[in-house]
Design an enzyme around this catalytic site. Sequence first.
Site, PDB file in Angstrom:
ATOM      1  N   GLY A  21       0.809  -1.213   0.000  1.00  0.00           N
ATOM      2  CA  GLY A  21       0.000   0.000   0.000  1.00  0.00           C
ATOM      3  C   GLY A  21       0.842   1.263   0.000  1.00  0.00           C
ATOM      4  O   GLY A  21       0.473   2.262   0.615  1.00  0.00           O
ATOM      5  N   GLY A  23       1.443   3.518  -2.234  1.00  0.00           N
ATOM      6  CA  GLY A  23       1.156   4.560  -3.223  1.00  0.00           C
ATOM      7  C   GLY A  23       0.165   5.606  -2.778  1.00  0.00           C
ATOM      8  O   GLY A  23      -0.124   6.549  -3.525  1.00  0.00           O
ATOM      9  N   ASP A  70      -2.960  -7.173  -5.841  1.00  0.00           N
ATOM     10  CA  ASP A  70      -3.879  -7.326  -4.722  1.00  0.00           C
ATOM     11  C   ASP A  70      -3.196  -8.157  -3.642  1.00  0.00           C
ATOM     12  O   ASP A  70      -2.842  -9.325  -3.879  1.00  0.00           O
ATOM     13  CB  ASP A  70      -5.151  -8.022  -5.221  1.00  0.00           C
ATOM     14  CG  ASP A  70      -6.221  -8.176  -4.152  1.00  0.00           C
ATOM     15  OD1 ASP A  70      -5.930  -7.919  -2.965  1.00  0.00           O
ATOM     16  OD2 ASP A  70      -7.346  -8.575  -4.506  1.00  0.00           O
ATOM     17  N   SER A 149      -2.833  -0.565  14.977  1.00  0.00           N
ATOM     18  CA  SER A 149      -3.600   0.656  15.191  1.00  0.00           C
ATOM     19  C   SER A 149      -3.926   0.747  16.672  1.00  0.00           C
ATOM     20  O   SER A 149      -4.039  -0.274  17.361  1.00  0.00           O
ATOM     21  CB  SER A 149      -4.889   0.632  14.375  1.00  0.00           C
ATOM     22  OG  SER A 149      -5.780   1.646  14.782  1.00  0.00           O
ATOM     23  N   TYR A 162     -11.679  -5.288  12.106  1.00  0.00           N
ATOM     24  CA  TYR A 162     -10.457  -4.495  11.985  1.00  0.00           C
ATOM     25  C   TYR A 162      -9.692  -4.492  13.305  1.00  0.00           C
ATOM     26  O   TYR A 162      -8.480  -4.738  13.335  1.00  0.00           O
ATOM     27  CB  TYR A 162     -10.821  -3.074  11.559  1.00  0.00           C
ATOM     28  CG  TYR A 162      -9.656  -2.126  11.442  1.00  0.00           C
ATOM     29  CD1 TYR A 162      -8.680  -2.292  10.461  1.00  0.00           C
ATOM     30  CD2 TYR A 162      -9.533  -1.032  12.300  1.00  0.00           C
ATOM     31  CE1 TYR A 162      -7.615  -1.410  10.346  1.00  0.00           C
ATOM     32  CE2 TYR A 162      -8.474  -0.143  12.194  1.00  0.00           C
ATOM     33  CZ  TYR A 162      -7.519  -0.336  11.219  1.00  0.00           C
ATOM     34  OH  TYR A 162      -6.461   0.543  11.105  1.00  0.00           O
ATOM     35  N   THR A 164      -9.964  -6.631  15.731  1.00  0.00           N
ATOM     36  CA  THR A 164      -9.525  -8.009  15.965  1.00  0.00           C
ATOM     37  C   THR A 164      -8.207  -8.267  15.238  1.00  0.00           C
ATOM     38  O   THR A 164      -7.264  -8.859  15.790  1.00  0.00           O
ATOM     39  CB  THR A 164     -10.594  -9.009  15.486  1.00  0.00           C
ATOM     40  OG1 THR A 164     -11.784  -8.830  16.259  1.00  0.00           O
ATOM     41  CG2 THR A 164     -10.123 -10.446  15.620  1.00  0.00           C
TER      42      THR A 164
END
Length: 258
Positions: A21, A23, A70, A149, A162, A164
Amino acid sequence: MSESDQAIFPDLKGASIFITGGGSGIGAALTEGFLAQGAKVAFIGRSDASEFAAEMGEKYGNAPLFIQGDITDMAQLTGALEQAQAAHGPVTALVNNAANDKRHSAEEVTEDFWDWMIAINLKAYFFACQAVLPQMRAAGFGSIINFSSISYMMGNAGYPIYTTSNSGINGMTRSLAREFGPDHIRVNALAPGWVLTDKQKEMWVTPEALEGHMERQCLPDTLDPEDIVGGVLFLASKSSRMMTGQALVIDGGVVVTG
């Protein structure tokens, strides 16, 4: 923080870095942060980031390798890591940054949605760590930074899969630090607070929500993607060579201890 304010980590010059990720959002700030150190950066992302990669190449004279793919497709993810190695040599710093904090309630979760969220937010992290292991062994060292996070530490509602995954990333990080340590490979987690990326501003930042969050911070300033870069550079560099199995929090002081 301006680019000139960033610390310099000499061992990152010429280092082979891989970012998921890389970009957009925090990931784009990380890509630029490593390029500013003189590192060789490869990143994978679903959206076309070729324009961003070209812009970085013009700015630093050292274009990152953008691989469109992906991360939930394991063949694409491992293939991207192989491309990075072919272009830049064995990857010695892996940054598992890509994630999706799509809002959802527990009641509306289907099995397919569960599988999709776990694939993005936890499964891809594990298999990227597994795939980069032989490269780091070949190099004789490595650093893996897994983005978590503070959401799970706060016990936030509204995205239970998320949170979890965030908690699972911490457990995985500690176990892999123990398993990979004998090969001089370090594994740490980094937990940002509410970073005001363009996506966050477009989808979830409201004056009321932001005011409520800022009341919980010790510091009065909002977090920008650039505020996360220094911590990642530190974890990737040999400045943190004896730090592993840890979780570094950069959140302006929301989840303080003591």
